[in-house]
Design a protein around this motif. Structure first.
Motif: not given
Length: 391
Positions: A50-53, A148-154, A341-348, A350-353
């Motif tokens: 995701i773009s930082p701005g 691949c199909e990717t779902e990105i959530s903020s 493949v599911f990527r997620f963080g404890e503090l953020s 944002q996650h990606s699937r």
């Protein structure tokens, strides 16, 4: 045969690095020339950040169109597919001397039930009445990998990226007991070669070179997808029966095995810590056959820049079917695997699937191939150098 051995030992021009079974934890320093086997997945996810701005808004649609509309994007998609679905390993080693004897006394009900289900599975596949001993096996088949199909959530918005483009390919698999196997898989002009000499499991890709797997020697997942009932049964020797569940319209018994704590610790490296790796087998109550296989692999990564913790969870579910008799043994001749493949963080937030798919068919199976010897399972020379110099 000597020329074949020398050819097999000429694949690895770069130093041997451990084979990690998951995405790169983004731990590598800029400018470092040392690559890990997670590099492909790391670069793929970096291209979709995701773009930082914009207060958590997503990058413009032009990024998606340019990324997926190019040849480079298709190459990265295919590398990700091959990295996840090409040659994954089972969570645990095969039992050398599997014991399926059921002792009611001092045996938990879940364990004794699982042993009974595995006995029925061996009987259903014909392994219990097989007259001659199977020393080796050859299998060849076709694969269709869907990109691949990717779902990105903020946390506020969700963006879907990717197209369902597909690539066709083929594979050849050799196996010799105990624990030796060799796989060659070619999809979309990319070739993945993997093998085991019963001591070391290794993999070679054109973009990462040769890598050795950490931890105990484990069977190739492709082998236990209905190709070798005895190896599958040995994996579930000490399984627990979780009860009943339904796959589609089929009632199944569900068995579970998981890697023990010592094994997953041995597979961890640096900031990447393997938390768990679990395998579930769904056995049809009516036929006794394995019709669905699912494993879940979770890795925790500590980032260097902001001390955040990132988790990578890879789940592969395979539907197995079209069992046919081959020399008195029922062998599955087709299936479909879906990996997430599911990527997620404890503090953020944002996650990606990311979702990818493989459809495979078996064209030819043969047992006890004449002339198959130990020379067919010789790893690259770098593997020997690494194990010889290791403490």
């Amino acid at each position: 045969m000597g020329s074949r051995a020398r050819w097999r030992q000429s694949w690895a021009p770069q130093p041997l690095t451990p084979l990690m079974e998951g995405p790169d934890p983004e731990m590598q320093e800029e400018g470092s020339k040392k690559e890990s086997s997670w590099e492909t997945i790391r670069e793929w996810f970096k291209a979709q950040k995701i773009s930082p701005g914009g207060g958590g808004s997503f990058s413009s649609s032009s990024l998606s169109s340019s990324f997926y509309g190019s040849i480079q994007a298709k190459t990265q998609d295919l590398r990700l597919l091959l990295g996840v679905l090409g040659c994954p390993l089972a969570p645990i080693p095969s039992a050398r001397d599997p014991s399926l004897n059921i002792h009611i006394k001092d045996t938990p009900f879940e364990t004794s039930t699982a042993k009974y289900i595995i006995q029925q599975y061996l009987a259903a596949t014909g392994c219990l009445k097989q007259q001659r001993d199977t020393k080796n096996m050859y299998a060849a088949g076709m694969v269709k990998m869907i990109c691949c199909e990717t779902e990105i959530s903020s946390g506020k918005a969700v963006k879907c990226l990717g197209t369902r483009s597909s690539e066709n390919g083929c594979f050849v698999l050799w196996q010799m007991r105990p624990g030796m196997w060799s796989l060659e898989l070619v999809v979309g002009g990319h070739k993945v070669i993997a093998g085991s000499n019963a001591k070391t499991v290794w993999r070679h890709t054109p973009w990462l070179g040769t890598h050795a797997a950490k931890g105990p020697q484990r069977p190739l997942r492709r082998i236990i997808q209905g190709l070798d009932p005895k190896t599958t049964a040995s994996l579930f020797t000490n399984a627990q029966c979780l009860g009943e569940n339904r796959i589609g319209t089929v009632d199944c018994f569900v068995l579970k095995v998981s890697a023990d704590r010592a094994a997953v610790i041995e597979r961890s490296e640096g900031p990447a810590e393997v938390i768990r790796h679990i395998l579930y087998g769904y056995f049809c109550q009516k036929s006794g056959l394995l019709i669905y296989l699912e494993d879940s692999h979770l890795t925790r990564v500590q980032t260097q820049d902001n001390n955040d913790t990132v988790y990578w969870e890879t789940t592969i579910g395979s539907t197995i079917g079209d069992y046919r008799d081959v020399d008195g043994v029922l062998i599955a001749h087709q299936g479909r695997s879906i990996a997430t493949v599911f990527r997620f963080g404890e503090l953020s937030m944002q996650h990606s699937r990311t979702r990818m798919e493989e459809i495979w068919t078996i064209d030819d199976v043969m047992f006890n191939v004449p002339g198959l010897s130990l020379d067919h399972f010789i790893p690259p020379a770098d593997i020997f150098d690494n194990t010889t110099n290791s403490p």
